[in-house]
Enzyme design. Structure first.
Site, PDB file in Angstrom:
ATOM      1  N   ARG A  51      -3.726  10.131   3.600  1.00  0.00           N
ATOM      2  CA  ARG A  51      -2.474  10.840   3.864  1.00  0.00           C
ATOM      3  C   ARG A  51      -1.717  11.080   2.559  1.00  0.00           C
ATOM      4  NH1 ARG A  51       0.454  13.935   7.490  1.00  0.00           N
ATOM      5  NH2 ARG A  51       2.608  13.248   7.703  1.00  0.00           N
ATOM      6  N   ARG A  80      -8.837  -0.007   3.917  1.00  0.00           N
ATOM      7  CA  ARG A  80      -7.967   0.949   3.215  1.00  0.00           C
ATOM      8  C   ARG A  80      -6.631   0.295   2.867  1.00  0.00           C
ATOM      9  NH1 ARG A  80      -6.785   5.969   6.532  1.00  0.00           N
ATOM     10  NH2 ARG A  80      -5.273   6.001   4.849  1.00  0.00           N
ATOM     11  N   CYS A 107      -4.970   8.051   8.890  1.00  0.00           N
ATOM     12  CA  CYS A 107      -5.385   7.550  10.206  1.00  0.00           C
ATOM     13  C   CYS A 107      -5.045   8.552  11.301  1.00  0.00           C
ATOM     14  CB  CYS A 107      -4.672   6.229  10.501  1.00  0.00           C
ATOM     15  SG  CYS A 107      -5.314   4.895   9.500  1.00  0.00           S
ATOM     16  N   LYS A 141       0.850  -1.208   0.000  1.00  0.00           N
ATOM     17  CA  LYS A 141       0.000   0.000   0.000  1.00  0.00           C
ATOM     18  C   LYS A 141       0.878   1.247   0.000  1.00  0.00           C
ATOM     19  CE  LYS A 141      -1.596   1.747   3.989  1.00  0.00           C
ATOM     20  NZ  LYS A 141      -1.321   3.178   4.240  1.00  0.00           N
ATOM     21  N   ASN A 142       1.900   1.257   0.860  1.00  0.00           N
ATOM     22  CA  ASN A 142       2.677   2.493   1.046  1.00  0.00           C
ATOM     23  C   ASN A 142       3.647   2.782  -0.093  1.00  0.00           C
ATOM     24  OD1 ASN A 142       1.188   2.977   3.258  1.00  0.00           O
ATOM     25  ND2 ASN A 142       2.703   2.237   4.726  1.00  0.00           N
ATOM     26  N   ILE A 199       7.266   6.478  16.857  1.00  0.00           N
ATOM     27  CA  ILE A 199       7.048   7.241  15.624  1.00  0.00           C
ATOM     28  C   ILE A 199       5.805   8.115  15.709  1.00  0.00           C
ATOM     29  CG2 ILE A 199       6.726   7.083  13.125  1.00  0.00           C
ATOM     30  CD1 ILE A 199       9.432   5.946  14.044  1.00  0.00           C
ATOM     31  N   ARG A 221       0.279  14.462  12.766  1.00  0.00           N
ATOM     32  CA  ARG A 221       0.717  14.207  11.385  1.00  0.00           C
ATOM     33  C   ARG A 221       0.975  15.515  10.613  1.00  0.00           C
ATOM     34  NH1 ARG A 221      -1.923   8.824   8.983  1.00  0.00           N
ATOM     35  NH2 ARG A 221       0.223   8.643   8.234  1.00  0.00           N
ATOM     36  N   PRO A 222       1.865  16.359  11.126  1.00  0.00           N
ATOM     37  CA  PRO A 222       2.181  17.606  10.431  1.00  0.00           C
ATOM     38  C   PRO A 222       2.868  17.344   9.086  1.00  0.00           C
ATOM     39  CG  PRO A 222       3.762  17.232  12.183  1.00  0.00           C
ATOM     40  CD  PRO A 222       2.701  16.168  12.330  1.00  0.00           C
ATOM     41  N   ILE A 223       2.951  18.372   8.241  1.00  0.00           N
ATOM     42  CA  ILE A 223       3.686  18.225   6.973  1.00  0.00           C
ATOM     43  C   ILE A 223       4.778  19.291   6.864  1.00  0.00           C
ATOM     44  CG2 ILE A 223       1.744  17.133   5.757  1.00  0.00           C
ATOM     45  CD1 ILE A 223       1.211  19.850   4.414  1.00  0.00           C
ATOM     46  N   ASP A 224       5.215  19.795   8.033  1.00  0.00           N
ATOM     47  CA  ASP A 224       6.207  20.881   8.038  1.00  0.00           C
ATOM     48  C   ASP A 224       7.501  20.505   7.332  1.00  0.00           C
ATOM     49  OD1 ASP A 224       6.314  19.083  10.307  1.00  0.00           O
ATOM     50  OD2 ASP A 224       8.007  20.279  11.007  1.00  0.00           O
ATOM     51  N   ASP A 239       4.205   0.216  11.856  1.00  0.00           N
ATOM     52  CA  ASP A 239       2.950  -0.324  11.321  1.00  0.00           C
ATOM     53  C   ASP A 239       2.690  -1.761  11.761  1.00  0.00           C
ATOM     54  OD1 ASP A 239       3.276   1.421   8.127  1.00  0.00           O
ATOM     55  OD2 ASP A 239       2.752   2.107  10.138  1.00  0.00           O
TER      56      ASP A 239
HETATM   57  C1  EPZ Z   1       4.275   6.666   6.164  1.00  0.00           C
HETATM   58  O1  EPZ Z   1       3.566   7.734   6.754  1.00  0.00           O
HETATM   59  C2  EPZ Z   1       3.268   5.527   6.099  1.00  0.00           C
HETATM   60  N1  EPZ Z   1       2.117   5.943   5.309  1.00  0.00           N
HETATM   61  C3  EPZ Z   1       2.805   5.175   7.512  1.00  0.00           C
HETATM   62  O2  EPZ Z   1       1.976   4.018   7.400  1.00  0.00           O
HETATM   63  C4  EPZ Z   1       4.013   4.806   8.355  1.00  0.00           C
HETATM   64  O3  EPZ Z   1       3.590   4.584   9.687  1.00  0.00           O
HETATM   65  C5  EPZ Z   1       5.026   5.950   8.329  1.00  0.00           C
HETATM   66  O4  EPZ Z   1       5.382   6.267   6.969  1.00  0.00           O
HETATM   67  C6  EPZ Z   1       6.293   5.603   9.083  1.00  0.00           C
HETATM   68  O5  EPZ Z   1       6.871   4.454   8.524  1.00  0.00           O
HETATM   69  C7  EPZ Z   1       2.229   5.999   3.972  1.00  0.00           C
HETATM   70  O6  EPZ Z   1       3.275   5.722   3.413  1.00  0.00           O
HETATM   71  C8  EPZ Z   1       1.006   6.424   3.221  1.00  0.00           C
HETATM   72  P1  EPZ Z   1       6.453   9.971   8.261  1.00  0.00           P
HETATM   73  P2  EPZ Z   1       4.187   9.220   6.732  1.00  0.00           P
HETATM   74  O7  EPZ Z   1       6.437  11.210   7.466  1.00  0.00           O
HETATM   75  O8  EPZ Z   1       4.973   9.423   5.507  1.00  0.00           O
HETATM   76  C9  EPZ Z   1       6.585  13.175  11.744  1.00  0.00           C
HETATM   77  C10 EPZ Z   1       0.087   2.701   7.658  1.00  0.00           C
HETATM   78  O9  EPZ Z   1      -0.404   2.173   8.677  1.00  0.00           O
HETATM   79  N2  EPZ Z   1       6.541  14.168  10.653  1.00  0.00           N
HETATM   80  O10 EPZ Z   1       7.619   9.040   8.171  1.00  0.00           O
HETATM   81  O11 EPZ Z   1       3.090  10.149   7.056  1.00  0.00           O
HETATM   82  C11 EPZ Z   1       5.249  12.479  11.900  1.00  0.00           C
HETATM   83  O12 EPZ Z   1       4.371  13.250  12.706  1.00  0.00           O
HETATM   84  C12 EPZ Z   1       0.584   4.129   7.723  1.00  0.00           C
HETATM   85  O13 EPZ Z   1       0.243   2.137   6.563  1.00  0.00           O
HETATM   86  C13 EPZ Z   1       6.679  15.511  10.970  1.00  0.00           C
HETATM   87  O14 EPZ Z   1       6.835  15.876  12.135  1.00  0.00           O
HETATM   88  O15 EPZ Z   1       5.164   9.105   7.986  1.00  0.00           O
HETATM   89  C14 EPZ Z   1       5.631  11.189  12.551  1.00  0.00           C
HETATM   90  O16 EPZ Z   1       5.810  11.403  13.943  1.00  0.00           O
HETATM   91  C15 EPZ Z   1       0.338   4.783   9.078  1.00  0.00           C
HETATM   92  N3  EPZ Z   1       6.628  16.427   9.974  1.00  0.00           N
HETATM   93  C16 EPZ Z   1       6.995  10.881  11.934  1.00  0.00           C
HETATM   94  O17 EPZ Z   1       7.492  12.124  11.417  1.00  0.00           O
HETATM   95  C17 EPZ Z   1       6.450  16.055   8.666  1.00  0.00           C
HETATM   96  O18 EPZ Z   1       6.443  16.937   7.787  1.00  0.00           O
HETATM   97  C18 EPZ Z   1       6.922   9.848  10.822  1.00  0.00           C
HETATM   98  O19 EPZ Z   1       6.186  10.401   9.786  1.00  0.00           O
HETATM   99  C19 EPZ Z   1       6.296  14.685   8.365  1.00  0.00           C
HETATM  100  C20 EPZ Z   1       6.349  13.757   9.372  1.00  0.00           C
END
Ligand code: EPZ
Length: 421
Positions: free
Chosen positions: A92, A399, A116, A22-23, A328, A121-124, A306
């Site tokens: 997401r 999903r 979820c 999926k990811n 995480i 889940r910020p995007i900063d 995950d």
């Molecule tokens: C991906 O999410 C996966 N989703 C998530 O899987 C997975 O848990 C995660 O990576 C970690 O492996 C998809 O690929 C669609 P991150 P993503 O950016 O990209 C913080 C599932 O169950 N962060 O690595 O959103 C964030 O808050 C899903 O399949 C910021 O602070 O994860 C988190 O604490 C759930 N600012 C950490 O980093 C940002 O701009 C990891 O987030 C981005 C992230």
């Protein structure tokens, strides 16, 4: 309202074939917009996140089809319009349209992504990286609408404060058509990122280092059509292997790449759970003496977040006390109250630390899925519980787990989906 009904304690034997990740798929589909040609993605899982992405492609006037796990995408007549809020927050991965539309048009208008509720889940980190590439960002606090615009995208050095999977991928997208070289340091190393970089390189991009913490992208002027296979879903595979460890009788999970879930096999070894690896198949049976262990979720190649909620179910059957720490996401324990309702003994120290005491026999009852992997954990609990388990809010689970009920029924589970309306 649809519900999953499970009559538990049925021994599971036979073979479950794993689908595409999926990811990976949710990034490969938007990535296809980087090329103005006709792209094909093979082994795409039939999950609702794919359908949500197709709705966005339709709004962008991109032709897309899904046939027997193959997605064909033709973005030759794409219209770079605003991506509506209701579609942006369906998942997401909608944020990947930021990186691809910036690369192709240097302009994108979109709303905050969904996904979820496992944290804020910020995007900063995505936005900071785009600014480093020369993007101006306006964000309307009221409507949550983002307008990203750039005269030019210029390569830059970007260090990620956190090894974010999404930010790494999104910045690879934007940098692939920027002028000059971009170096991303502290990049995420998840294997899905290698799958996506392979796709972009097949389109003519110049990306090196995917899968390591430093990725170098030399921008090119154009990307052409390409084809790619989605890699197997390591999280789906791990989920079914854990089911086998609790109630399998020679349950085989096939179509996987074992070394992509080495962290799980290491934990199985510590827990005394036996398994047989034979190329892309792993066979596993119920372990009658599961040892308690301590789990800490980490970025790849550590134990994946995950699989954290799924393994918490296995730990309810371990002989002793296990300590669990989620590092995480800040709130990935909403499934715990439902496991305790079924008879588990899980104490929450706070929203990221729990103490799991086993073994506790579980009893079927009415519960609610709270998110994708938490919902999967509840299905796992229902499969080993005595009696009937009724799970609501199952759209979370559908999903990310393709044909979940069909795959489990094929190996002997008494599980079905009913529609309460
Ligand atoms: C991906 O999410 C996966 N989703 C998530 O899987 C997975 O848990 C995660 O990576 C970690 O492996 C998809 O690929 C669609 P991150 P993503 O950016 O990209 C913080 C599932 O169950 N962060 O690595 O959103 C964030 O808050 C899903 O399949 C910021 O602070 O994860 C988190 O604490 C759930 N600012 C950490 O980093 C940002 O701009 C990891 O987030 C981005 C992230």
């Amino acid at each position: 309202m649809k519900q999953i009904i499970i009559n538990g304690k049925k021994e599971l034997s036979g073979e479950i074939a794993i689908g595409g990740a999926k990811n990976s798929a949710v990034a490969l589909i938007p990535a296809s917009l980087l090329s103005s040609g006709k792209c094909k993605i093979y082994k795409v899982p039939n999950i609702s996140d794919k359908d949500a992405l197709f709705e966005i492609l339709e709004v962008l006037n991109v032709k897309a089809s899904f046939e027997d796990t193959t997605v064909t995408i033709d973005s030759s007549n794409i219209k770079n319009v605003v991506i509506p809020e209701d579609l942006s927050n369906k998942l997401r991965a909608s944020y990947y349209f930021m990186g691809v539309l910036l690369a192709r048009f240097k302009h994108v208008e979109i709303y905050f992504p969904g996904g979820c509720n496992i944290g804020t889940r910020p995007i900063d980190l995505h936005l900071k990286g785009f600014v480093a590439l020369g993007v101006n960002i306006t964000h309307d606090e009221q409507t949550h609408k983002y307008i990203l615009d750039a005269k030019n995208l210029t390569g830059s050095r970007i260090n990620l404060d956190f090894a974010s999977v999404g930010a790494t991928i999104n910045l690879m997208f934007a940098a692939s058509l920027a002028k000059g070289t971009t170096i991303i340091t502290n990049a995420a190393k998840e294997i899905e990122i290698i799958n996506i970089a392979d796709y972009l390189n097949k389109m003519g991009a110049d990306i090196k280092g995917a899968g390591t913490s430093t990725i170098t992208i030399n921008g090119v002027t154009k990307l052409h059509e390409a084809q790619i296979d989605v890699i197997p879903d390591r999280i789906e595979a791990g989920t079914y292997l854990m089911v086998g460890a609790m109630i399998g009788n020679n349950l085989t999970v096939s179509g996987i790449v074992p070394n992509q879930i080495k962290a799980l096999f290491d934990k199985f070894d510590d827990m005394g759970i036996k398994y047989i690896i034979d190329k892309d198949k792993v066979t596993i049976s119920k372990c009658n003496n599961i040892k308690p262990i301590n789990i800490k979720t980490l970025v790849y190649p550590g134990f994946p977040t995950d699989l954290g909620q799924p393994i918490s179910v296995v730990l309810t059957q371990a002989n002793g006390v296990s300590l669990f720490e989620e590092t995480i996401w800040e709130s990935r324990m909403q499934h715990v109250k439902y496991l305790n309702k079924m008879g588990a003994n899980i104490k929450l120290n706070d929203s990221t630390h729990s103490i799991i005491t086993g073994p506790t026999p579980l009893k079927g009852c009415e519960i609610n899925a709270t998110d994708l992997r938490g919902g999967a954990a509840l299905v796992m609990a229902g499969l080993i519980a005595d009696g009937t388990t009724k799970i609501s809010n199952i759209e979370y689970i559908l999903r990310g787990y393709e044909n979940l009920v069909k795959k489990l029924r094929q190996v002997g589970a008494d599980i079905k989906i009913i529609d309460e309306n």
